[in-house]
Scaffold this active site. Structure first.
Site, PDB file in Angstrom:
ATOM      1  CG  ASP A  18      -1.774   0.676   0.967  1.00  0.00           C
ATOM      2  OD1 ASP A  18      -2.260   1.618   0.386  1.00  0.00           O
ATOM      3  OD2 ASP A  18      -2.527   1.668   2.254  1.00  0.00           O
ATOM      4  CG  HIS A  35       0.257   2.263  -8.918  1.00  0.00           C
ATOM      5  ND1 HIS A  35       0.181   1.990  -7.500  1.00  0.00           N
ATOM      6  CD2 HIS A  35      -0.731   2.588  -9.921  1.00  0.00           C
ATOM      7  CE1 HIS A  35      -1.115   2.356  -7.665  1.00  0.00           C
ATOM      8  NE2 HIS A  35      -2.018   3.102  -9.129  1.00  0.00           N
ATOM      9  CG  LEU A 129       8.947 -17.234  -3.285  1.00  0.00           C
ATOM     10  CD1 LEU A 129       8.351 -17.344  -2.404  1.00  0.00           C
ATOM     11  CD2 LEU A 129       9.445 -16.076  -4.410  1.00  0.00           C
TER      12      LEU A 129
HETATM   13  C1  FPP Z   1      -1.653   0.482  -3.351  1.00  0.00           C
HETATM   14  O1  FPP Z   1      -1.278   1.817  -4.166  1.00  0.00           O
HETATM   15  C2  FPP Z   1      -0.997  -0.308  -4.666  1.00  0.00           C
HETATM   16  C3  FPP Z   1      -2.113  -0.810  -5.636  1.00  0.00           C
HETATM   17  C4  FPP Z   1      -3.064  -0.849  -5.063  1.00  0.00           C
HETATM   18  C5  FPP Z   1      -1.643  -2.265  -6.971  1.00  0.00           C
HETATM   19  C6  FPP Z   1       0.496  -2.820  -5.855  1.00  0.00           C
HETATM   20  C7  FPP Z   1       0.628  -2.345  -7.583  1.00  0.00           C
HETATM   21  C8  FPP Z   1       1.849  -2.466  -8.055  1.00  0.00           C
HETATM   22  C9  FPP Z   1       2.972  -2.256  -6.522  1.00  0.00           C
HETATM   23  C10 FPP Z   1       2.370  -3.229  -8.908  1.00  0.00           C
HETATM   24  C11 FPP Z   1       2.526  -4.287 -10.278  1.00  0.00           C
HETATM   25  C12 FPP Z   1       2.174  -5.317  -8.994  1.00  0.00           C
HETATM   26  C13 FPP Z   1       2.990  -6.150  -9.421  1.00  0.00           C
HETATM   27  C14 FPP Z   1       3.032  -7.786  -8.845  1.00  0.00           C
HETATM   28  C15 FPP Z   1       3.758  -6.445 -10.658  1.00  0.00           C
HETATM   29  P1  FPP Z   1      -2.464   2.987  -4.215  1.00  0.00           P
HETATM   30  O2  FPP Z   1      -2.480   3.730  -5.196  1.00  0.00           O
HETATM   31  O3  FPP Z   1      -3.737   2.810  -2.907  1.00  0.00           O
HETATM   32  O4  FPP Z   1      -1.527   4.096  -2.708  1.00  0.00           O
HETATM   33  P2  FPP Z   1      -2.336   4.960  -2.079  1.00  0.00           P
HETATM   34  O5  FPP Z   1      -2.993   4.038  -1.048  1.00  0.00           O
HETATM   35  O6  FPP Z   1      -1.456   6.216  -1.041  1.00  0.00           O
HETATM   36  O7  FPP Z   1      -3.177   6.221  -2.998  1.00  0.00           O
END
Ligand code: FPP
Length: 247
Positions: A18, A35, A129
């Site tokens: 997150d 991201h 893994l």
């Molecule tokens: C939360 O941050 C994160 C996500 C919704 C997506 C996670 C995805 C990645 C780390 C990239 C690709 C993943 C893989 C497995 C290759 P948020 O956008 O909710 O952050 P915020 O709460 O600060 O807005």
């Protein structure tokens, strides 16, 4: 930081990655840039898990609720996941990593599903893994699908209601065959499970770290594993010390 002692390692670590958006905002960048940086951290943590000897690593990549985000962000997130598989699949396969995908697969459009299936098929026999990617995943949705499948068996006479046990439910979940997470880790300071592995989390240790996911790194990951190792898990029973006092 050195790798933690193997005998005290969690077998299965699940992570809610997150804070990509907040990280981007604090750096004056777009959410997509957050991201993208998050994906680099995914690479680092997969490697750290694999080198530490963790058996299962589950990453919450895209929730069934994430479709509510603006279309451009959804498309960026899907694009990043596709890029990760296209670019990293060969390396993961070489490193003996097995990929499994959990989440609802019906109604997925475009080339994402074939790609996920290809990743699973290619790495099916790997024994290192297991990297579990939670994509279009929501725990309540997973449970509802499992309940439907059991109800169908009851309605068609293959199963008696009284024969439904927790292990039968386990076997109908997307995570069938994967041990419950010993440790669930969430970055960004938020302290909730957000519809992630609710059934499987019954006895999971929870660790919340303040850093946003793009700032998370191998040392912080190993720090969380050490914190886990210091916890006493009783699974509803007594600790050795409590049992000795009571006898
Ligand atoms: C939360 O941050 C994160 C996500 C919704 C997506 C996670 C995805 C990645 C780390 C990239 C690709 C993943 C893989 C497995 C290759 P948020 O956008 O909710 O952050 P915020 O709460 O600060 O807005």
């Amino acid at each position: 930081m050195a790798q933690p002692e193997r005998s005290l390692l969690p077998k299965h670590v699940a992570i809610i990655m997150d804070g990509n958006g907040r990280w981007a905002q604090s750096h004056g960048l777009t959410r997509t840039a957050g991201h993208r940086k998050g994906m680099e951290v995914v690479r680092e943590i997969v490697r750290a898990a694999y080198e530490a000897g963790i058996g299962y690593l589950t990453l919450f990549a895209f929730s069934s609720e994430n479709w509510r985000r603006p279309e451009s962000e959804v498309s960026d997130l899907l694009g990043l996941l596709k890029l990760f598989i296209r670019r990293d699949l060969a390396d993961l396969h070489r490193d003996n990593v097995r990929i499994r995908v959990i989440g609802e697969r019906r109604n997925l459009r475009g080339d994402i599903l074939p790609l996920l299936i290809e990743a699973e098929e290619t790495t099916r026999d790997n024994t290192g893994l297991t990297l579990v990617i939670a994509f279009n995943y929501g725990s309540r949705d997973e449970l509802a699908r499992a309940m439907s499948s059991l109800a169908r068996d009851v309605a068609e006479g293959r199963l008696r209601p009284e024969d439904i046990t927790p292990s039968l439910i386990d076997a109908r979940l997307d995570t069938a065959g994967i041990p419950d997470p010993d440790l669930i880790l969430r970055t960004s300071g938020e302290e909730r499970l957000s519809n992630f592995l609710l059934w499987q989390a019954a006895y999971s240790e929870l660790i919340f770290v303040p850093e946003n996911w793009p700032d998370f790194n191998r040392d912080m990951f190993y720090g969380a594993l050490e914190k886990f190792a210091a916890r006493e898990r009783r699974f509803g029973g007594l600790s050795a010390q409590q049992a000795a006092v009571g006898s």
